[in-house]
Design a protein around this motif. Structure first.
Motif, PDB file in Angstrom:
ATOM      1  N   VAL A 254      25.233 116.086  88.833  1.00 49.71           N
ATOM      2  CA  VAL A 254      26.525 115.075  89.090  1.00 49.71           C
ATOM      3  C   VAL A 254      25.815 113.625  89.625  1.00 49.71           C
ATOM      4  O   VAL A 254      26.391 112.720  89.076  1.00 49.71           O
ATOM      5  CB  VAL A 254      27.594 115.722  89.951  1.00 49.71           C
ATOM      6  CG1 VAL A 254      28.710 114.728  89.893  1.00 49.71           C
ATOM      7  CG2 VAL A 254      28.020 116.864  89.077  1.00 49.71           C
ATOM      8  N   ARG A 255      25.214 113.700  90.407  1.00 53.46           N
ATOM      9  CA  ARG A 255      24.711 112.522  91.065  1.00 53.46           C
ATOM     10  C   ARG A 255      23.698 111.840  90.019  1.00 53.46           C
ATOM     11  O   ARG A 255      23.923 110.508  90.133  1.00 53.46           O
ATOM     12  CB  ARG A 255      23.811 112.557  92.498  1.00 53.46           C
ATOM     13  CG  ARG A 255      23.627 111.189  92.917  1.00 53.46           C
ATOM     14  CD  ARG A 255      22.869 111.520  94.496  1.00 53.46           C
ATOM     15  NE  ARG A 255      21.740 112.291  94.436  1.00 53.46           N
ATOM     16  CZ  ARG A 255      21.129 113.278  94.896  1.00 53.46           C
ATOM     17  NH1 ARG A 255      21.906 113.769  95.793  1.00 53.46           N
ATOM     18  NH2 ARG A 255      19.988 113.876  94.690  1.00 53.46           N
ATOM     19  N   ALA A 256      22.875 112.586  89.513  1.00 52.41           N
ATOM     20  CA  ALA A 256      22.077 111.744  88.420  1.00 52.41           C
ATOM     21  C   ALA A 256      23.074 110.939  87.245  1.00 52.41           C
ATOM     22  O   ALA A 256      22.621 109.987  86.780  1.00 52.41           O
ATOM     23  CB  ALA A 256      20.993 112.781  87.861  1.00 52.41           C
ATOM     24  N   LYS A 257      24.008 111.906  86.922  1.00 55.77           N
ATOM     25  CA  LYS A 257      24.840 111.352  85.857  1.00 55.77           C
ATOM     26  C   LYS A 257      25.594 110.120  86.522  1.00 55.77           C
ATOM     27  O   LYS A 257      25.890 109.164  85.706  1.00 55.77           O
ATOM     28  CB  LYS A 257      26.001 112.383  85.507  1.00 55.77           C
ATOM     29  CG  LYS A 257      25.343 113.450  84.519  1.00 55.77           C
ATOM     30  CD  LYS A 257      26.495 114.254  84.230  1.00 55.77           C
ATOM     31  CE  LYS A 257      25.463 115.479  83.106  1.00 55.77           C
ATOM     32  NZ  LYS A 257      26.514 116.270  82.212  1.00 55.77           N
ATOM     33  N   GLY A 258      26.113 110.240  87.575  1.00 51.01           N
ATOM     34  CA  GLY A 258      26.873 109.086  88.230  1.00 51.01           C
ATOM     35  C   GLY A 258      25.949 107.816  88.291  1.00 51.01           C
ATOM     36  O   GLY A 258      26.319 106.588  88.227  1.00 51.01           O
ATOM     37  N   GLU A 259      24.532 107.877  88.696  1.00 51.34           N
ATOM     38  CA  GLU A 259      23.607 106.874  88.505  1.00 51.34           C
ATOM     39  C   GLU A 259      23.816 106.428  87.401  1.00 51.34           C
ATOM     40  O   GLU A 259      23.602 105.138  87.247  1.00 51.34           O
ATOM     41  CB  GLU A 259      22.335 107.478  89.096  1.00 51.34           C
ATOM     42  CG  GLU A 259      22.184 107.345  90.692  1.00 51.34           C
ATOM     43  CD  GLU A 259      20.991 108.481  91.179  1.00 51.34           C
ATOM     44  OE1 GLU A 259      20.909 108.534  92.232  1.00 51.34           O
ATOM     45  OE2 GLU A 259      20.263 108.756  90.281  1.00 51.34           O
TER      46      GLU A 259
ATOM     47  N   SER B 188      26.410 103.317  94.980  1.00 49.91           N
ATOM     48  CA  SER B 188      27.993 103.173  94.736  1.00 49.91           C
ATOM     49  C   SER B 188      28.271 102.207  95.479  1.00 49.91           C
ATOM     50  O   SER B 188      28.100 101.971  96.847  1.00 49.91           O
ATOM     51  CB  SER B 188      28.377 104.501  95.325  1.00 49.91           C
ATOM     52  OG  SER B 188      28.095 105.852  94.432  1.00 49.91           O
ATOM     53  N   HIS B 189      29.425 101.733  95.073  1.00 49.27           N
ATOM     54  CA  HIS B 189      30.229 100.606  95.948  1.00 49.27           C
ATOM     55  C   HIS B 189      31.651 100.769  95.360  1.00 49.27           C
ATOM     56  O   HIS B 189      31.847 101.270  94.283  1.00 49.27           O
ATOM     57  CB  HIS B 189      29.750  99.286  96.095  1.00 49.27           C
ATOM     58  CG  HIS B 189      29.680  98.680  94.558  1.00 49.27           C
ATOM     59  ND1 HIS B 189      30.345  98.175  93.841  1.00 49.27           N
ATOM     60  CD2 HIS B 189      28.245  98.512  94.017  1.00 49.27           C
ATOM     61  CE1 HIS B 189      29.937  97.697  92.545  1.00 49.27           C
ATOM     62  NE2 HIS B 189      28.654  97.845  92.616  1.00 49.27           N
ATOM     63  N   ALA B 190      32.667  99.900  95.992  1.00 49.10           N
ATOM     64  CA  ALA B 190      33.971 100.021  95.575  1.00 49.10           C
ATOM     65  C   ALA B 190      34.206  99.656  93.969  1.00 49.10           C
ATOM     66  O   ALA B 190      35.256 100.013  93.425  1.00 49.10           O
ATOM     67  CB  ALA B 190      34.700  99.023  96.360  1.00 49.10           C
ATOM     68  N   GLY B 191      33.207  98.810  93.641  1.00 48.93           N
ATOM     69  CA  GLY B 191      33.348  98.335  92.256  1.00 48.93           C
ATOM     70  C   GLY B 191      32.965  99.409  91.108  1.00 48.93           C
ATOM     71  O   GLY B 191      33.228  99.089  89.779  1.00 48.93           O
ATOM     72  N   ASN B 192      32.076 100.328  91.470  1.00 52.98           N
ATOM     73  CA  ASN B 192      31.532 101.287  90.512  1.00 52.98           C
ATOM     74  C   ASN B 192      31.817 102.587  90.910  1.00 52.98           C
ATOM     75  O   ASN B 192      31.533 103.485  90.184  1.00 52.98           O
ATOM     76  CB  ASN B 192      30.203 100.995  90.114  1.00 52.98           C
ATOM     77  CG  ASN B 192      29.020 101.252  91.422  1.00 52.98           C
ATOM     78  OD1 ASN B 192      29.539 102.013  92.379  1.00 52.98           O
ATOM     79  ND2 ASN B 192      28.239 100.763  91.119  1.00 52.98           N
TER      80      ASN B 192
ATOM     81  N   GLU C  12      32.136 106.088 106.530  1.00 51.33           N
ATOM     82  CA  GLU C  12      30.696 106.335 106.955  1.00 51.33           C
ATOM     83  C   GLU C  12      29.368 105.889 106.240  1.00 51.33           C
ATOM     84  O   GLU C  12      28.443 105.543 106.885  1.00 51.33           O
ATOM     85  CB  GLU C  12      30.772 107.961 107.632  1.00 51.33           C
ATOM     86  CG  GLU C  12      31.461 108.273 108.631  1.00 51.33           C
ATOM     87  CD  GLU C  12      30.847 109.399 109.339  1.00 51.33           C
ATOM     88  OE1 GLU C  12      29.993 109.971 109.220  1.00 51.33           O
ATOM     89  OE2 GLU C  12      31.826 109.909 110.175  1.00 51.33           O
ATOM     90  N   VAL C  13      29.494 106.275 104.854  1.00 47.61           N
ATOM     91  CA  VAL C  13      28.496 106.088 103.873  1.00 47.61           C
ATOM     92  C   VAL C  13      28.372 104.557 103.413  1.00 47.61           C
ATOM     93  O   VAL C  13      27.433 104.018 103.619  1.00 47.61           O
ATOM     94  CB  VAL C  13      28.732 106.873 102.872  1.00 47.61           C
ATOM     95  CG1 VAL C  13      27.444 106.661 101.862  1.00 47.61           C
ATOM     96  CG2 VAL C  13      28.585 108.392 103.447  1.00 47.61           C
ATOM     97  N   LEU C  14      29.661 103.863 103.226  1.00 50.73           N
ATOM     98  CA  LEU C  14      29.711 102.486 102.518  1.00 50.73           C
ATOM     99  C   LEU C  14      30.271 101.443 103.434  1.00 50.73           C
ATOM    100  O   LEU C  14      30.445 100.481 103.233  1.00 50.73           O
ATOM    101  CB  LEU C  14      30.715 102.598 101.297  1.00 50.73           C
ATOM    102  CG  LEU C  14      30.249 103.685 100.208  1.00 50.73           C
ATOM    103  CD1 LEU C  14      31.052 103.616  99.125  1.00 50.73           C
ATOM    104  CD2 LEU C  14      28.945 103.228  99.824  1.00 50.73           C
TER     105      LEU C  14
END
Ligand code: PEP
Length: 266
Positions: free
Chosen positions: A114-119, A160-164, A199-201
């Protein structure tokens, strides 16, 4: 206190609709959106891949965004049957769902996949709608927060950020069943996801939209959309009928109706 981010109402059509009914649904939605006066809302539909290009082309003159339901993590090449995020973006899509529980279940997708797809999605400048949520057994074992935290942290791309990035909290046991968590349960999980995002962003984590999904209907949407840190809904079955989907869009609160405290990252 600060205003919450603009809500998103996204329809996941899943493996439904032929050319005729899919286009009729898109047309009805476009007509209503173009004549709508109401609080700000981002509306998206995620048709099956067979309709993605034509629906995206048709809706390109409207404020409605179009998304895919999945993509390959790979860019191109000898991968029969797969479709890349680049090909999806090239059709005019603005977002792609990743990690839906039906894909985790039917195709054995792990958090790493899922992370690879998100990237891949974020590489194309589309937004990833990343789904997380516990099963009935995990809920009954009191593991909801543990599962949601693990899926969130392991599936979330570093880009990741709030825009994507849009998170969709979808308890697996609530999808297509007519069962939903209580408003308090939804609120507790969304608050926890918000804290993790902080915590992450850092402060960007405040602006990531967190959608609730799982048996959202015209009847329960008003209350669900007013739970703190619920910034919209990912809607399955009720997005296939214009009247129910429209009622959910119309239920989006005014910006001053929902506010959430900004909490400093730890
Ligand atoms: C979904 O599949 O993302 C979903 C939320 O489905 P439903 O609204 O039908 O429960």
């Amino acid at each position: 206190m600060a205003n919450a981010p603009i809500p998103v109402i996204a329809g996941n059509w899943k493996m439904n609709c032929m050319h005729g009914d899919g286009h009729a649904l898109a047309n009805d939605l476009a007509e209503r959106m173009l004549n709508r006066y109401g609080p700000p809302v981002d509306v998206a539909v995620c048709p099956p891949l067979t309709l993605l290009g034509s629906v995206a082309a048709f809706l390109s003159a409207t404020p409605i965004k179009v998304g895919a339901q999945d993509c390959s993590p790979l860019t191109m090449g000898a991968h029969t049957g797969d479709v890349s995020a680049e090909q999806i973006a090239n059709l005019g899509a603005a977002c792609t769902i990743v990690g839906h529980s039906e894909r985790r279940r039917d195709h054995g997708e792990t958090d790493e996949v899922v992370r690879a797809k998100g990237e891949a999605v974020q590489r194309t400048r589309m937004s990833a709608i990343m789904c997380i949520g516990e099963t009935d057994a995990e809920r009954n074992a009191g593991k909801t927060i543990e599962v949601v935290t693990r899926q969130l942290l392991n599936s979330m791309p570093e880009t990741s950020h709030a825009g994507n990035l849009i998170i969709a909290y979808e308890p697996v046991w609530a999808i297509g069943t007519g069962r939903t968590p209580t408003l308090k349960e939804i609120g507790d999980v969304h608050q926890h996801i918000r804290d993790q995002l902080f915590e992450v962003l850092d402060y960007d984590g405040y602006s990531v939209r967190i959608l609730y999904g799982g048996s959202v209907t015209a009847d329960n949407c008003h209350d669900i959309l007013r739970v703190p840190h619920v910034n919209g809904a990912l809607v399955g079955g009720a997005s296939l009928k214009i009247d129910s989907f429209w009622k959910i869009i119309e239920a989006v609160p005014k910006p001053d109706e929902v506010s959430a405290p900004v909490r400093a990252p730890a």
